[in-house]
Scaffold this motif. Sequence first.
Motif, mmCIF file in Angstrom:
data_model
loop_
_atom_site.group_PDB
_atom_site.id
_atom_site.type_symbol
_atom_site.label_atom_id
_atom_site.label_comp_id
_atom_site.label_asym_id
_atom_site.label_seq_id
_atom_site.Cartn_x
_atom_site.Cartn_y
_atom_site.Cartn_z
ATOM 1 N N ALA A 449 61.831 34.329 -93.808
ATOM 2 C CA ALA A 449 60.525 33.738 -93.509
ATOM 3 C C ALA A 449 59.577 34.775 -92.921
ATOM 4 C CB ALA A 449 60.690 32.560 -92.549
ATOM 5 N N GLY A 450 60.109 35.696 -92.111
ATOM 6 C CA GLY A 450 59.281 36.767 -91.566
ATOM 7 C C GLY A 450 58.749 37.669 -92.671
ATOM 8 N N ALA A 451 59.600 37.980 -93.648
ATOM 9 C CA ALA A 451 59.167 38.809 -94.780
ATOM 10 C C ALA A 451 58.080 38.087 -95.583
ATOM 11 C CB ALA A 451 60.362 39.145 -95.671
ATOM 12 N N PHE A 452 58.217 36.769 -95.732
ATOM 13 C CA PHE A 452 57.199 35.994 -96.445
ATOM 14 C C PHE A 452 55.857 36.040 -95.714
ATOM 15 C CE2 PHE A 452 54.929 32.021 -97.270
ATOM 16 C CZ PHE A 452 54.886 32.017 -98.660
ATOM 17 N N LEU A 453 55.883 35.962 -94.389
ATOM 18 C CA LEU A 453 54.648 36.041 -93.606
ATOM 19 C C LEU A 453 53.971 37.398 -93.800
ATOM 20 C CD1 LEU A 453 52.659 34.961 -91.495
ATOM 21 C CD2 LEU A 453 54.234 35.782 -89.724
ATOM 22 N N VAL A 454 54.755 38.475 -93.743
ATOM 23 C CA VAL A 454 54.197 39.808 -93.937
ATOM 24 C C VAL A 454 53.589 39.933 -95.333
ATOM 25 C CG1 VAL A 454 54.775 42.260 -94.114
ATOM 26 C CG2 VAL A 454 55.747 40.890 -92.265
ATOM 27 N N ALA A 455 54.293 39.425 -96.344
ATOM 28 C CA ALA A 455 53.793 39.502 -97.720
ATOM 29 C C ALA A 455 52.489 38.725 -97.888
ATOM 30 C CB ALA A 455 54.849 38.977 -98.686
ATOM 31 N N SER A 456 52.335 37.636 -97.174
ATOM 32 C CA SER A 456 51.112 36.832 -97.273
ATOM 33 C C SER A 456 49.949 37.474 -96.530
ATOM 34 C CB SER A 456 51.369 35.429 -96.710
ATOM 35 O OG SER A 456 52.401 34.775 -97.428
ATOM 36 N N LEU A 457 50.225 38.101 -95.404
ATOM 37 C CA LEU A 457 49.165 38.716 -94.607
ATOM 38 C C LEU A 457 48.649 40.007 -95.222
ATOM 39 C CD1 LEU A 457 50.548 38.187 -90.977
ATOM 40 C CD2 LEU A 457 48.558 37.060 -91.999
ATOM 41 N N THR A 458 49.503 40.753 -95.892
ATOM 42 C CA THR A 458 49.118 42.073 -96.383
ATOM 43 C C THR A 458 48.525 42.066 -97.788
ATOM 44 O OG1 THR A 458 51.410 42.429 -97.135
ATOM 45 C CG2 THR A 458 50.830 43.242 -94.943
ATOM 46 N N ASP A 459 48.561 40.943 -98.485
ATOM 47 C CA ASP A 459 48.021 40.861 -99.843
ATOM 48 C C ASP A 459 46.531 40.519 -99.775
ATOM 49 O OD1 ASP A 459 47.424 40.516 -102.478
ATOM 50 O OD2 ASP A 459 48.992 39.056 -102.899
ATOM 51 N N ARG A 460 45.697 41.530 -99.870
ATOM 52 C CA ARG A 460 44.249 41.319 -99.755
ATOM 53 C C ARG A 460 43.661 40.574 -100.942
ATOM 54 N NH1 ARG A 460 41.990 47.117 -97.378
ATOM 55 N NH2 ARG A 460 43.218 47.116 -95.427
ATOM 56 N N SER A 461 44.329 40.629 -102.085
ATOM 57 C CA SER A 461 43.793 39.959 -103.274
ATOM 58 C C SER A 461 43.741 38.442 -103.117
ATOM 59 C CB SER A 461 44.635 40.318 -104.503
ATOM 60 O OG SER A 461 45.924 39.735 -104.420
ATOM 61 N N LEU A 462 44.541 37.892 -102.200
ATOM 62 C CA LEU A 462 44.572 36.440 -102.038
ATOM 63 C C LEU A 462 43.239 35.882 -101.560
ATOM 64 C CD1 LEU A 462 48.075 36.041 -100.346
ATOM 65 C CD2 LEU A 462 47.457 35.534 -102.722
ATOM 66 N N GLY A 463 42.484 36.687 -100.830
ATOM 67 C CA GLY A 463 41.201 36.211 -100.329
ATOM 68 C C GLY A 463 40.201 35.913 -101.421
ATOM 69 N N ARG A 464 40.403 36.491 -102.606
ATOM 70 C CA ARG A 464 39.449 36.269 -103.709
ATOM 71 C C ARG A 464 39.816 35.072 -104.567
ATOM 72 N NH1 ARG A 464 40.233 41.872 -103.903
ATOM 73 N NH2 ARG A 464 41.581 41.691 -105.747
ATOM 74 N N VAL A 465 41.050 34.601 -104.487
ATOM 75 C CA VAL A 465 41.476 33.471 -105.308
ATOM 76 C C VAL A 465 40.842 32.191 -104.777
ATOM 77 C CG1 VAL A 465 43.431 32.094 -106.089
ATOM 78 C CG2 VAL A 465 43.661 34.566 -105.879
ATOM 79 N N GLY A 466 40.124 31.499 -105.629
ATOM 80 C CA GLY A 466 39.496 30.254 -105.222
ATOM 81 C C GLY A 466 38.053 30.387 -104.816
ATOM 82 N N ARG A 467 37.539 31.626 -104.755
ATOM 83 C CA ARG A 467 36.132 31.832 -104.404
ATOM 84 C C ARG A 467 35.288 31.924 -105.655
ATOM 85 N NH1 ARG A 467 36.120 37.008 -100.722
ATOM 86 N NH2 ARG A 467 33.906 36.845 -101.263
ATOM 87 N N ALA A 468 34.023 31.530 -105.545
ATOM 88 C CA ALA A 468 33.118 31.595 -106.695
ATOM 89 C C ALA A 468 32.784 33.026 -107.062
ATOM 90 C CB ALA A 468 31.831 30.821 -106.401
ATOM 91 N N GLY A 469 32.893 33.951 -106.134
ATOM 92 C CA GLY A 469 32.598 35.349 -106.398
ATOM 93 C C GLY A 469 32.913 36.177 -105.193
ATOM 94 N N ASP A 470 33.099 37.467 -105.370
ATOM 95 C CA ASP A 470 33.395 38.321 -104.233
ATOM 96 C C ASP A 470 32.114 38.735 -103.554
ATOM 97 O OD1 ASP A 470 32.296 40.248 -105.821
ATOM 98 O OD2 ASP A 470 34.208 41.161 -106.409
ATOM 99 N N ALA A 471 32.219 39.674 -102.638
ATOM 100 C CA ALA A 471 31.052 40.049 -101.837
ATOM 101 C C ALA A 471 29.933 40.609 -102.681
ATOM 102 C CB ALA A 471 31.487 41.068 -100.773
ATOM 103 N N ALA A 472 30.293 41.223 -103.788
ATOM 104 C CA ALA A 472 29.288 41.822 -104.650
ATOM 105 C C ALA A 472 28.749 40.862 -105.684
ATOM 106 C CB ALA A 472 29.882 43.047 -105.361
ATOM 107 N N GLY A 473 29.239 39.661 -105.648
ATOM 108 C CA GLY A 473 28.789 38.658 -106.589
ATOM 109 C C GLY A 473 29.506 38.662 -107.907
ATOM 110 N N ALA A 474 30.544 39.479 -108.037
ATOM 111 C CA ALA A 474 31.314 39.509 -109.276
ATOM 112 C C ALA A 474 32.226 38.309 -109.344
ATOM 113 C CB ALA A 474 32.128 40.800 -109.360
#
Length: 486
Positions: A449-474
């Motif tokens: 479970a600790g390894a799963f937490l680390v994997a979830s926190l360190t994956d920056r790509s997850l922040g873009r999933v579900g958003r209409a666009g990234d900071a640059a509007g892409a």
Amino acid sequence: MTGRPARLRARRRTTDRGGFDRRLIAPMVLGSILNPINSSMLAVALIPIGRAFDAPPARTAWLVTALYLATSVGQPVVGRLVDSYGPRLLYLTGTALVGLAGALGAWAPNFGVLVLSRVLLGLGTSAAYPASMFLLRAESDRTGLRSPSGVLAALSACAQVIAVIGPTLGGLLISAGGWHLIFGINVPLSAACLVLGALRLPRAAALKEAGGVRPGRRTDAAGMALFAVMLSAFMLFVMEPRAAAWYLPLVGLVAGAAFTVRELRAPEPFIDLRVLGGNAPLLATYGRQALAYTTAYAFLYGFTQWLEEGRSVSARAAGLVLLPMSAAAVAATALTGRRAAVRGKLVVGALVQLVGCAALLSVDGASPLWWLAVVGAVIGIPQGLNGLANQNALYAQADPARMGSSAGLLRTFMYLGALAASAADAAFFRHGATTDGLHHLGWLLLAVAGAFLVASLTDRSLGRVGRAGDAAGAPTAEAAPQRTGG
């Protein structure tokens, strides 16, 4: 003349830009629950089956391993076939095999035949999920909807409900007619799937007109066979690591090397390793799936066996103790299912999973049933969050042309976690489902479970999933799915 109306109906279907075809939901949902119901009901049947065939927990673990090993191989193989030939034929063939396997298990004369029944169940239940994900992508293309999050949530919620009420249902069936009924129930379920699938699933011809099926693709049979040999050899050794089985890892390494060479050279590979290797977010999703379900399945099977043997409760009572786990998982899925964002779900799921694993260390043979139910409820929350989040992430990250095989691989990594969980349960319960064994299992699950937490926190790509666009509007992966992936 008879073919023309069918073609016209197919054309109207593919050009209609209305909402999601709701006729597809019933066969998709019913087919997708076949695997979780067979996974979870068995949890309360392992001890009764062991008594019937004089088999200790280390041996009955093969009933778990047989299904997951077959499914780990079958999901991506069937998924690739779905991509090439459409979902209908594979769905109907797979669900028919489920019925045959259920009948075989219900009348199994010995333990070996029972294991064979689980292998056939694993292969049969491999078709519905890739078929459903293929249909979701086809409907998304037809309707122009970016993400059918409501349908994804419904699929996940139904699977979660079945997975977590499975122990309770299994306990009731065992009390009504013995463990044979948890196999026999597959016969009517299979019949229902066959009827719904035959009536409602689109034929390959209609999907070809829409461009969803590419009939010219080659089937990489050699790659599929090497993949099966590699995975089977490694998992057979993990289940019973011993010096006499030294050849199994060697066979796995040789098959893995041959598989890699084959897939890199094949014009239409079973798994495009170059493309998959370039899709780091999708690879991370697969890794998280394996970690999440190592914890989930180790708890489901290990805790349930301990309840019946270490805590001395009946199969029916064990199922009822796990009922709050069902309620917690369903509530978590219902509250968050329509939100396409995944990062928050994964982080919260990881934190609650750590709490649940820590609570597992507090139980013993004198623990009151209400506390055991609380522990189950805590574990149920991440079960309702993690699987749904990873499913949504895959939908955004995978190549639409390989959605069936990518979804199959997601299930493969899920079952790799289940196989690891089965191996852990077998190792810690080698001489029975004792409290000491449960505590040792709890420490291992804390690390996972600790390894799963680390994997979830360190994956920056997850922040873009579900958003209409990234900071640059892409557009994000969800708005314009990446053309890379397994």
